[in-house]
Design a protein around this motif. Sequence first.
Motif, PDB file in Angstrom:
ATOM      1  N   LEU A  98       0.883  -1.161   0.000  1.00 56.67           N
ATOM      2  CA  LEU A  98       0.000   0.000   0.000  1.00 56.67           C
ATOM      3  C   LEU A  98       0.920   1.210   0.000  1.00 56.67           C
ATOM      4  CD1 LEU A  98      -2.113  -1.462   2.877  1.00 56.67           C
ATOM      5  CD2 LEU A  98      -2.765  -1.457   0.475  1.00 56.67           C
ATOM      6  N   VAL A  99       0.864   2.020  -1.050  1.00 51.87           N
ATOM      7  CA  VAL A  99       1.877   3.045  -1.272  1.00 51.87           C
ATOM      8  C   VAL A  99       1.270   4.435  -1.350  1.00 51.87           C
ATOM      9  CG1 VAL A  99       3.742   3.798  -2.788  1.00 51.87           C
ATOM     10  CG2 VAL A  99       3.246   1.362  -2.560  1.00 51.87           C
ATOM     11  N   GLU A 100       1.793   5.332  -0.528  1.00 52.04           N
ATOM     12  CA  GLU A 100       1.484   6.755  -0.651  1.00 52.04           C
ATOM     13  C   GLU A 100       2.648   7.411  -1.388  1.00 52.04           C
ATOM     14  OE1 GLU A 100      -0.118   8.841   2.859  1.00 52.04           O
ATOM     15  OE2 GLU A 100       0.197   6.918   3.882  1.00 52.04           O
ATOM     16  N   TRP A 101       2.361   8.330  -2.285  1.00 54.84           N
ATOM     17  CA  TRP A 101       3.358   9.070  -3.055  1.00 54.84           C
ATOM     18  C   TRP A 101       4.215   8.137  -3.926  1.00 54.84           C
ATOM     19  CZ3 TRP A 101       2.145  14.020  -2.649  1.00 54.84           C
ATOM     20  CH2 TRP A 101       1.543  14.458  -1.485  1.00 54.84           C
ATOM     21  N   PRO A 102       3.586   7.357  -4.814  1.00 53.81           N
ATOM     22  CA  PRO A 102       4.351   6.389  -5.606  1.00 53.81           C
ATOM     23  C   PRO A 102       5.025   6.952  -6.862  1.00 53.81           C
ATOM     24  CG  PRO A 102       2.056   6.249  -6.178  1.00 53.81           C
ATOM     25  CD  PRO A 102       2.162   7.262  -5.048  1.00 53.81           C
ATOM     26  N   GLU A 103       4.837   8.223  -7.155  1.00 54.63           N
ATOM     27  CA  GLU A 103       5.258   8.788  -8.442  1.00 54.63           C
ATOM     28  C   GLU A 103       6.726   8.528  -8.775  1.00 54.63           C
ATOM     29  OE1 GLU A 103       1.688  10.805  -6.969  1.00 54.63           O
ATOM     30  OE2 GLU A 103       3.645  10.449  -6.061  1.00 54.63           O
TER      31      GLU A 103
ATOM     32  N   LEU B 168       7.042   0.106 -10.424  1.00 55.69           N
ATOM     33  CA  LEU B 168       5.655  -0.336 -10.318  1.00 55.69           C
ATOM     34  C   LEU B 168       5.061  -0.796 -11.654  1.00 55.69           C
ATOM     35  CD1 LEU B 168       4.326   2.491  -7.993  1.00 55.69           C
ATOM     36  CD2 LEU B 168       4.743   0.104  -7.355  1.00 55.69           C
ATOM     37  N   LYS B 169       5.701  -0.476 -12.770  1.00 58.09           N
ATOM     38  CA  LYS B 169       5.094  -0.735 -14.087  1.00 58.09           C
ATOM     39  C   LYS B 169       4.797  -2.202 -14.344  1.00 58.09           C
ATOM     40  CE  LYS B 169       9.345  -0.977 -16.572  1.00 58.09           C
ATOM     41  NZ  LYS B 169       9.898  -1.527 -17.633  1.00 58.09           N
ATOM     42  N   ASP B 170       5.544  -3.122 -13.772  1.00 56.29           N
ATOM     43  CA  ASP B 170       5.316  -4.549 -13.996  1.00 56.29           C
ATOM     44  C   ASP B 170       4.454  -5.182 -12.909  1.00 56.29           C
ATOM     45  OD1 ASP B 170       6.898  -4.460 -16.279  1.00 56.29           O
ATOM     46  OD2 ASP B 170       8.715  -4.881 -15.152  1.00 56.29           O
ATOM     47  N   LYS B 171       3.933  -4.380 -12.008  1.00 51.45           N
ATOM     48  CA  LYS B 171       3.129  -4.874 -10.893  1.00 51.45           C
ATOM     49  C   LYS B 171       1.647  -4.641 -11.174  1.00 51.45           C
ATOM     50  CE  LYS B 171       6.934  -5.138  -8.240  1.00 51.45           C
ATOM     51  NZ  LYS B 171       7.908  -5.428  -9.252  1.00 51.45           N
ATOM     52  N   LEU B 172       0.809  -5.454 -10.588  1.00 53.53           N
ATOM     53  CA  LEU B 172      -0.623  -5.217 -10.633  1.00 53.53           C
ATOM     54  C   LEU B 172      -0.902  -4.042  -9.701  1.00 53.53           C
ATOM     55  CD1 LEU B 172      -3.443  -6.025 -11.534  1.00 53.53           C
ATOM     56  CD2 LEU B 172      -3.503  -7.614  -9.615  1.00 53.53           C
ATOM     57  N   VAL B 173      -1.447  -2.971 -10.235  1.00 54.76           N
ATOM     58  CA  VAL B 173      -1.605  -1.731  -9.479  1.00 54.76           C
ATOM     59  C   VAL B 173      -3.057  -1.283  -9.489  1.00 54.76           C
ATOM     60  CG1 VAL B 173      -0.948   0.701  -9.387  1.00 54.76           C
ATOM     61  CG2 VAL B 173       0.753  -1.002 -10.016  1.00 54.76           C
ATOM     62  N   CYS B 174      -3.546  -0.869  -8.352  1.00 51.75           N
ATOM     63  CA  CYS B 174      -4.846  -0.230  -8.216  1.00 51.75           C
ATOM     64  C   CYS B 174      -4.581   1.173  -7.674  1.00 51.75           C
ATOM     65  CB  CYS B 174      -5.735  -1.015  -7.255  1.00 51.75           C
ATOM     66  SG  CYS B 174      -7.300  -0.197  -6.920  1.00 51.75           S
ATOM     67  N   ARG B 175      -4.910   2.178  -8.432  1.00 50.53           N
ATOM     68  CA  ARG B 175      -4.641   3.563  -8.014  1.00 50.53           C
ATOM     69  C   ARG B 175      -5.900   4.190  -7.434  1.00 50.53           C
ATOM     70  NH1 ARG B 175       0.277   4.702 -10.099  1.00 50.53           N
ATOM     71  NH2 ARG B 175       0.885   3.493 -11.912  1.00 50.53           N
ATOM     72  N   ILE B 176      -5.724   4.865  -6.316  1.00 48.02           N
ATOM     73  CA  ILE B 176      -6.817   5.576  -5.662  1.00 48.02           C
ATOM     74  C   ILE B 176      -6.387   7.023  -5.485  1.00 48.02           C
ATOM     75  CG2 ILE B 176      -8.200   5.777  -3.567  1.00 48.02           C
ATOM     76  CD1 ILE B 176      -7.688   2.741  -3.174  1.00 48.02           C
TER      77      ILE B 176
END
Length: 71
Positions: A44-49, A55-63
Amino acid sequence: FAYVHLYSGLDNKRYAHFDWYRLTSIDDFIAMGFEEYGADAQLLVEWPEILEPWLKDKLVCRIAIDYEGLD
């Protein structure tokens, strides 16, 4: 201030909550060994920019959270 907090869920999964606001580069991330958490924990990541390349190869859900009505 902590970069990471670890939690165990009721489902026996591990969760790592990251606050990467103060990271200045992906090199800082790697030097601190944070990429190892991705092997056996949900992240769970805050400020992932800054870490978009990692992160590009990971399954990501952005909120996105926005505030309304604040003066």
